[in-house]
Design a protein around this motif. Structure first.
Motif, mmCIF file in Angstrom:
data_model
loop_
_atom_site.group_PDB
_atom_site.id
_atom_site.type_symbol
_atom_site.label_atom_id
_atom_site.label_comp_id
_atom_site.label_asym_id
_atom_site.label_seq_id
_atom_site.Cartn_x
_atom_site.Cartn_y
_atom_site.Cartn_z
ATOM 1 N N VAL A 342 0.827 -1.206 0.000
ATOM 2 C CA VAL A 342 0.000 0.000 0.000
ATOM 3 C C VAL A 342 0.861 1.256 0.000
ATOM 4 C CG1 VAL A 342 -1.928 -1.146 1.147
ATOM 5 C CG2 VAL A 342 -0.205 0.048 2.529
ATOM 6 N N ASP A 343 2.114 1.103 0.387
ATOM 7 C CA ASP A 343 3.070 2.205 0.395
ATOM 8 C C ASP A 343 4.217 1.794 -0.525
ATOM 9 O OD1 ASP A 343 5.180 3.986 0.950
ATOM 10 O OD2 ASP A 343 4.452 4.337 2.990
ATOM 11 N N PHE A 344 4.389 2.526 -1.632
ATOM 12 C CA PHE A 344 5.293 2.091 -2.688
ATOM 13 C C PHE A 344 6.644 2.812 -2.669
ATOM 14 C CE2 PHE A 344 1.182 0.684 -3.910
ATOM 15 C CZ PHE A 344 1.365 -0.448 -4.694
ATOM 16 N N ALA A 345 6.960 3.442 -1.560
ATOM 17 C CA ALA A 345 8.242 4.151 -1.474
ATOM 18 C C ALA A 345 9.424 3.202 -1.589
ATOM 19 C CB ALA A 345 8.315 4.938 -0.168
ATOM 20 N N GLN A 346 9.249 1.951 -1.121
ATOM 21 C CA GLN A 346 10.313 0.956 -1.176
ATOM 22 C C GLN A 346 9.870 -0.254 -1.998
ATOM 23 O OE1 GLN A 346 12.352 0.341 2.759
ATOM 24 N NE2 GLN A 346 10.676 1.613 3.536
ATOM 25 N N ALA A 347 9.246 0.013 -3.135
ATOM 26 C CA ALA A 347 8.620 -1.054 -3.923
ATOM 27 C C ALA A 347 9.588 -1.876 -4.746
ATOM 28 C CB ALA A 347 7.547 -0.445 -4.835
ATOM 29 N N GLY A 348 10.882 -1.681 -4.574
ATOM 30 C CA GLY A 348 11.850 -2.561 -5.196
ATOM 31 C C GLY A 348 12.150 -2.234 -6.646
ATOM 32 N N GLU A 349 12.624 -3.253 -7.378
ATOM 33 C CA GLU A 349 13.176 -3.035 -8.710
ATOM 34 C C GLU A 349 12.131 -2.660 -9.752
ATOM 35 O OE1 GLU A 349 15.492 -6.532 -9.568
ATOM 36 O OE2 GLU A 349 17.289 -5.623 -8.694
ATOM 37 N N ASP A 429 -0.253 6.714 -10.195
ATOM 38 C CA ASP A 429 -0.754 7.145 -8.890
ATOM 39 C C ASP A 429 -0.102 6.401 -7.729
ATOM 40 O OD1 ASP A 429 -2.421 8.827 -10.272
ATOM 41 O OD2 ASP A 429 -4.199 7.565 -10.078
ATOM 42 N N LEU A 430 0.172 5.110 -7.921
ATOM 43 C CA LEU A 430 0.679 4.323 -6.806
ATOM 44 C C LEU A 430 2.198 4.185 -6.843
ATOM 45 C CD1 LEU A 430 -2.397 3.691 -6.852
ATOM 46 C CD2 LEU A 430 -1.824 1.480 -5.863
ATOM 47 N N LEU A 435 0.407 7.783 -3.950
ATOM 48 C CA LEU A 435 -0.712 8.535 -3.388
ATOM 49 C C LEU A 435 -1.531 7.732 -2.384
ATOM 50 C CD1 LEU A 435 -2.022 10.416 -6.572
ATOM 51 C CD2 LEU A 435 -0.434 11.224 -4.805
ATOM 52 N N LEU A 436 -1.541 6.408 -2.518
ATOM 53 C CA LEU A 436 -2.349 5.604 -1.600
ATOM 54 C C LEU A 436 -1.851 5.736 -0.165
ATOM 55 C CD1 LEU A 436 -4.691 3.605 -1.335
ATOM 56 C CD2 LEU A 436 -3.076 1.743 -1.782
ATOM 57 N N ALA A 437 -0.572 6.033 0.002
ATOM 58 C CA ALA A 437 0.015 6.150 1.338
ATOM 59 C C ALA A 437 -0.339 7.471 2.019
ATOM 60 C CB ALA A 437 1.530 6.002 1.258
#
Length: 576
Positions: A342-349, A429-430, A435-437
């Motif tokens: 839900v929080d994509f700040a550390q969403a990886g590669e 958006d995500l 934005l979801l965070a």
């Protein structure tokens, strides 16, 4: 080092050793003359990235290592022994004993040397922000994996041996495999005739009991005399087919849950075509709410348990926020999130694919309103290019090997198309804007989304080696939801970490009952349990409500108010 006519390495002559010793000495002298030695007192001002001390030191290290490698090749008796890192020692590309031949060992070690120095050079760059540096590392790794000597016939001793052994038949068969893949526009990972949905995949008995233009709802046949009063509705990701949760019977999560005495419903999403060009995220949230209401009404129950896997888990979080904002949170008794973010700040590669230029390019690939699923398959394969691309180039194109039957890889290649409008806004958006965070930054159907208001009990599962939804990213759910929450870290990754039947006794999972603030603290205090996390989840589910009821007509597919439309696994999962 020379070879005799049989290909056996022979020692160089005294004259040859003297010549190459002179070459090595002359190379070292040239490096010193060009400034790779101690700095002169009257040295010119350093140019960053070219003649500054750190860059010169890296260049000197590279050439020194290169010369040592040459010395080891020419005169192994006097050269320092090779030192392999743990990653090199585990590298399956070079495990065959044929790579121990001095010539091919030199090729292998040269590749390791270049790879190591290239990646270290990127790490040492100054003035480059962390996000850009990670993109550079990702691109460099992709380039290095593509240029591996194992990918080319002339530099792969295993391929050379196979070519001589078969008189080139391996290359002809490999060419046939490659041309077939080019024709279908997708890399083949497994025997395409070994599996079929409804024949030996997605075999759990049930009926389609509800159908919309976006999804089918499958109800599964009970196998116990009593079941939990609260039914379960599963939302799989629509970027793949739902039967990842219903592979062969011994691997099927759905079959196992049914056998535990749970009434199970599964949403099967339709693979997008031009008729779904208008679909956006709001429609998927609305579909999840509708499925919950359909099941509640059909079984006459006030609430359901839910599962959201990957992107459907992200959407389930939004669904819970919408229900909470409308005062309808009680419709969902519990929510289980499988490798969801839900929080994509550390969403990886995957973040390496999200920038304005790439988003614009992606938009150009969808003239008919939907994205061909093969593009998404390629993207995910690139995240593990060594295992999911180049491994098959070597085995199936160069060695001409037969494809091995593997149900999970069959599913991996069974792509689905995505509504273009939704897909682009989801990435923007995500992934890009996250934005979801942020409470209130997104809305669905006019209802503002605030995850901090979600108090639904949640079981949050992450994969320790997940490269699609990294555990650090999944953990952020613990910060955004109000709870009560339980986090479990499972062994393996995005798929095998989820699809881990207890009977197989594979992997492990970690739990930490103490309240902690970070994933690092969770891991530090966690205790490990061997095997599958499924039984732990089942105990958690029963703890939410252990009430059981007899299996009456509504609990049998097609016997209650929902008529049977088709046999499971339905029609949408078969559409191509």
């Amino acid at each position: 080092m020379a070879q005799d006519l049989t290909g056996t390495p022979t020692l160089p002559s005294l004259g040859e050793m003297q010549h190459w010793t002179w070459v090595l000495g002359r190379a070292q002298q040239m490096m010193l003359e060009q400034g790779f030695g101690p700095p002169a007192a009257t040295a010119l001002p350093a140019i960053p990235g070219l003649t500054d001390p750190a860059t010169l030191a890296r260049a000197q290290s590279f050439w020194s290592d290169s010369l040592t490698l040459w010395q080891r090749f020419l005169d192994p008796a006097t050269a320092p022994p090779a030192e392999k890192s743990s990653d090199q020692a585990r590298d399956k590309r070079f495990k065959d004993p044929a790579w121990e031949n001095p010539v091919f060992d030199w090729i292998r070690q040269s590749y390791f040397l270049i790879s190591d120095h290239m990646l270290r050079g990127i790490d040492a760059l100054d003035g480059v922000d962390a996000k850009q540096k990670e993109r550079m590392r990702f691109a460099a790794r992709g380039f290095l994996e593509a240029m591996s000597p194992s990918n080319f016939p002339a530099t792969n001793p295993v391929v050379l041996e196979k070519t001589l052994e078969t008189g080139g038949e391996n290359l002809l068969k490999g060419l046939q495999n490659m041309l077939a893949d080019i024709a279908k526009g997708q890399l083949t990972h497994t025997d395409p005739n070994a599996f079929e949905v409804g024949r030996n995949l997605a075999m759990t008995p049930g009926k389609v009991v509800h159908r919309t233009p976006l999804y089918e709802l499958i109800q599964y046949t009970p196998t116990t005399e009593t079941v939990l009063a609260v039914p379960l509705v599963i939302f799989p990701p629509w970027i793949n087919r739902f039967y990842i949760l219903d592979l062969t019977p011994e691997k099927s999560f759905i079959r196992w849950v049914v056998e535990q005495g749970v009434t199970v419903f599964m949403v099967s999403w339709k693979s997008a075509d031009a008729s779904l060009a208008h679909v956006q995220w709001d429609d998927y949230v609305a579909a999840q709410i509708e499925a919950v209401d359909v099941v509640r009404a059909a079984l006459d129950v006030p609430a359901v348990h839910t599962i959201g896997y990957c992107v459907a888990g992200t959407t389930l979080a939004a669904t819970l926020a919408v229900l909470s904002a409308k005062g309808e949170a009680e419709k969902v008794k519990s929510a289980t999130f499988l490798t969801a973010q839900v929080d994509f700040a550390q969403a990886g590669e995957l973040l390496n694919f999200i920038d304005d230029e790439q988003l614009a390019a992606m938009a150009s690939l969808t003239p008919d309103g939907f994205l061909d699923g093969r593009y998404m398959a390629l993207t995910f394969n690139m995240l593990r290019g060594r295992d999911l691309i180049w491994n098959y180039v070597t085995n199936n194109y160069l060695l001409g090997q037969d494809y091995v039957p593997f149900d999970l890889l069959h599913w991996n290649g069974d792509t689905t198309n995505l509504p273009a409008k939704w897909h682009l806004s989801y990435l923007t958006d995500l992934y890009r804007d996250n934005l979801l965070a942020t409470p209130g930054a997104l809305s669905v159907g006019g209802t503002s989304i605030d995850l901090t208001k979600v108090a639904t009990p949640a079981y949050i599962q992450a994969g320790k080696e997940d490269h699609i939804a990294p555990p650090e990213s999944v953990w952020q759910m613990m910060r955004h939801f109000a709870g009560p929450l339980k986090f479990v870290l499972a062994g393996s990754g995005h798929i095998a970490g989820v699809i881990n039947p207890p009977a197989q006794q594979k992997y492990q999972y970690w739990l930490n009952p103490e309240p902690v603030d970070t994933l690092a603290e969770f891991v530090a205090g966690a205790h490990e349990t061997k095997g599958s996390w499924w039984p732990d989840w089942m105990d958690w589910l029963r703890a939410r409500d252990a009430t059981t009821v007899p299996v009456d007509a509504p609990r049998r597919p097609g016997k209650g108010m929902l008529a049977a439309i088709a046999d499971a696994p339905g029609e949408y999962v078969k559409a191509r």
